[in-house]
Design a protein around this motif. Structure first.
Motif, short mmCIF file in Angstrom:
data_model
loop_
_atom_site.label_atom_id
_atom_site.label_comp_id
_atom_site.label_asym_id
_atom_site.label_seq_id
_atom_site.Cartn_x
_atom_site.Cartn_y
_atom_site.Cartn_z
N ASN A 78 1.74 7.13 1.62
CA ASN A 78 1.99 5.76 2.06
C ASN A 78 2.40 4.93 0.85
OD1 ASN A 78 2.11 3.48 3.57
ND2 ASN A 78 -0.10 3.21 3.75
N LYS A 79 3.62 5.13 0.37
CA LYS A 79 4.06 4.50 -0.87
C LYS A 79 4.87 3.21 -0.67
CE LYS A 79 4.08 8.56 -3.75
NZ LYS A 79 4.80 9.27 -4.80
N TRP A 80 5.32 2.94 0.53
CA TRP A 80 6.16 1.76 0.76
C TRP A 80 5.34 0.59 1.25
CZ3 TRP A 80 10.93 1.21 -0.96
CH2 TRP A 80 11.64 2.37 -1.29
N LYS A 81 5.64 -0.61 0.72
CA LYS A 81 5.01 -1.86 1.16
C LYS A 81 6.13 -2.85 1.47
CE LYS A 81 0.83 -1.51 -1.61
NZ LYS A 81 0.00 -2.19 -2.59
N PHE A 82 5.93 -3.64 2.51
CA PHE A 82 6.93 -4.63 2.90
C PHE A 82 6.28 -6.00 2.98
CE2 PHE A 82 8.14 -0.52 4.58
CZ PHE A 82 9.45 -0.42 4.13
N GLY A 128 10.54 -2.66 -6.70
CA GLY A 128 11.19 -2.91 -5.42
C GLY A 128 12.37 -3.84 -5.55
N THR A 129 12.81 -4.26 -4.39
CA THR A 129 13.96 -5.15 -4.30
C THR A 129 13.72 -6.19 -3.22
OG1 THR A 129 16.37 -5.21 -4.08
CG2 THR A 129 15.19 -3.67 -2.66
N SER A 133 11.25 -8.53 1.28
CA SER A 133 11.28 -7.61 0.14
C SER A 133 10.54 -6.33 0.47
CB SER A 133 10.68 -8.27 -1.11
OG SER A 133 9.36 -8.66 -0.87
N ALA A 134 10.84 -5.29 -0.29
CA ALA A 134 10.21 -3.98 -0.12
C ALA A 134 9.83 -3.44 -1.49
CB ALA A 134 11.17 -3.01 0.57
N LEU A 135 8.65 -2.81 -1.56
CA LEU A 135 8.15 -2.24 -2.81
C LEU A 135 7.85 -0.76 -2.62
CD1 LEU A 135 5.51 -4.89 -3.96
CD2 LEU A 135 7.75 -4.48 -4.95
N TYR A 136 8.08 -0.01 -3.67
CA TYR A 136 7.72 1.40 -3.72
C TYR A 136 6.56 1.54 -4.70
CZ TYR A 136 7.98 6.43 -4.33
OH TYR A 136 7.67 7.76 -4.38
N GLN A 137 5.42 2.02 -4.23
CA GLN A 137 4.22 2.17 -5.05
C GLN A 137 4.34 3.45 -5.87
OE1 GLN A 137 1.71 -0.29 -4.62
NE2 GLN A 137 0.87 0.51 -6.51
N VAL A 138 4.68 3.34 -7.15
CA VAL A 138 4.87 4.49 -8.03
C VAL A 138 3.54 5.20 -8.26
CG1 VAL A 138 5.61 5.22 -10.33
CG2 VAL A 138 6.86 3.41 -9.13
N ASN A 139 2.51 4.43 -8.56
CA ASN A 139 1.15 4.94 -8.72
C ASN A 139 0.19 3.80 -8.35
OD1 ASN A 139 0.67 3.32 -11.09
ND2 ASN A 139 1.73 4.86 -12.32
N PRO A 140 -1.11 3.97 -8.42
CA PRO A 140 -2.01 2.88 -8.00
C PRO A 140 -1.88 1.60 -8.82
CG PRO A 140 -3.22 4.94 -8.16
CD PRO A 140 -1.85 5.19 -8.74
N PRO A 144 4.48 -21.84 -8.69
CA PRO A 144 3.35 -21.14 -8.05
C PRO A 144 3.89 -20.21 -6.96
CG PRO A 144 3.48 -23.39 -7.27
CD PRO A 144 4.54 -23.23 -8.33
N PHE A 145 3.13 -19.16 -6.62
CA PHE A 145 3.58 -18.26 -5.57
C PHE A 145 2.38 -17.72 -4.79
CE2 PHE A 145 2.97 -15.38 -9.18
CZ PHE A 145 2.21 -14.38 -8.62
N VAL A 146 2.69 -17.27 -3.57
CA VAL A 146 1.77 -16.51 -2.73
C VAL A 146 2.57 -15.32 -2.23
CG1 VAL A 146 0.34 -16.48 -0.66
CG2 VAL A 146 0.52 -18.58 -2.01
N ARG A 147 2.10 -14.09 -2.52
CA ARG A 147 2.80 -12.87 -2.09
C ARG A 147 1.96 -12.14 -1.06
NH1 ARG A 147 3.65 -11.47 -7.88
NH2 ARG A 147 5.76 -12.17 -8.34
N PHE A 148 2.63 -11.60 -0.05
CA PHE A 148 2.00 -10.76 0.97
C PHE A 148 2.76 -9.45 1.02
CE2 PHE A 148 1.12 -15.06 2.35
CZ PHE A 148 -0.19 -15.00 2.78
N TYR A 149 2.06 -8.33 0.89
CA TYR A 149 2.67 -7.01 1.06
C TYR A 149 1.75 -6.14 1.89
CZ TYR A 149 6.40 -7.92 -2.24
OH TYR A 149 7.51 -8.44 -2.86
N PHE A 150 2.32 -5.53 2.90
CA PHE A 150 1.53 -4.66 3.80
C PHE A 150 2.12 -3.26 3.83
CE2 PHE A 150 1.13 -8.99 5.33
CZ PHE A 150 -0.25 -9.11 5.40
#
Length: 191
Positions: A41-45, A77-78, A65-72, A185-191
């Motif tokens: 489960n390496k992808w987060k959106f 991502g992009t 945006s989408a992220l690829y979890q390389v390691n913990p 400032p920012f608030v990020r959400f990735y699931f």
């Protein structure tokens, strides 16, 4: 007109390489922490959505945006970004502007690292196309179109899929009129 500069990309890639290699070494020192990492489960959106309305003012923004979890501890991502701003019949300082419209769109490359689960460090290289239109009371219309490059370095507090923090644009120039300040400032959400 501003052009994308390869120098900014090389700075971003250097920072990303440094973070990835340092957290790979850190991951090896953490004993059995990596045994619980789900490599399937390496992808987060995630991303952002913003809507603002007022008297003669509209601001709509979407940024998936989408992220690829390389390691913990490290992910890359992009992202895409699009926004529309319209302001009519508002007073502007030292100005005779009747109406202002702006379309902004572009993309970004993102690197995130969590040296500990609660702290998130980030680097984001963003390239945006800015199309501004100014309409003056005397009927004159001026188009101001340009590319804007930003390199954000940030730190945030993470709790589950949410991170709250602040980032700094090291390439900020007030005359570009894309961002009101170098700090955001920012608030990020990735699931």
């Amino acid at each position: 007109m501003k052009r994308f500069n390869i120098k900014y990309l090389s700075v971003f890639l250097s920072i990303s390489f440094f973070l990835a290699s340092s957290f790979s070494i850190l991951a090896q020192d953490r004993g059995n922490t990596t045994e619980n990492y789900d490599f399937g489960n390496k992808w987060k959106f995630g991303g952002g959505l913003g809507i603002g309305f007022g008297s003669g003012y509209t601001d709509i923004m979407i940024a998936p945006s989408a992220l690829y979890q390389v390691n913990p501890y490290f992910s890359v991502g992009t992202g895409l970004q699009g926004s529309y701003i319209s302001s009519k019949n508002r007073s502007y300082y030292n100005s005779n502007i009747k109406e202002y419209n702006s379309w902004i769109y572009g993309g970004s490359i993102i690197a995130l690292s969590n040296p500990i689960p609660q702290i998130q460090l980030s680097a984001e290289l963003e390239q945006l196309r800015v199309n501004n239109t100014y309409k003056y009371h005397e009927g004159q219309k001026i188009d101001d179109n340009f590319w804007n490059t930003a390199l954000f370095l940030g730190v945030g507090y993470s709790q589950g899929p949410v991170t709250v923090g602040v980032r700094y644009n090291v390439l900020y120039k007030e005359k570009d009129m894309v961002y009101g300040s170098a700090y955001m400032p920012f608030v990020r959400f990735y699931f």
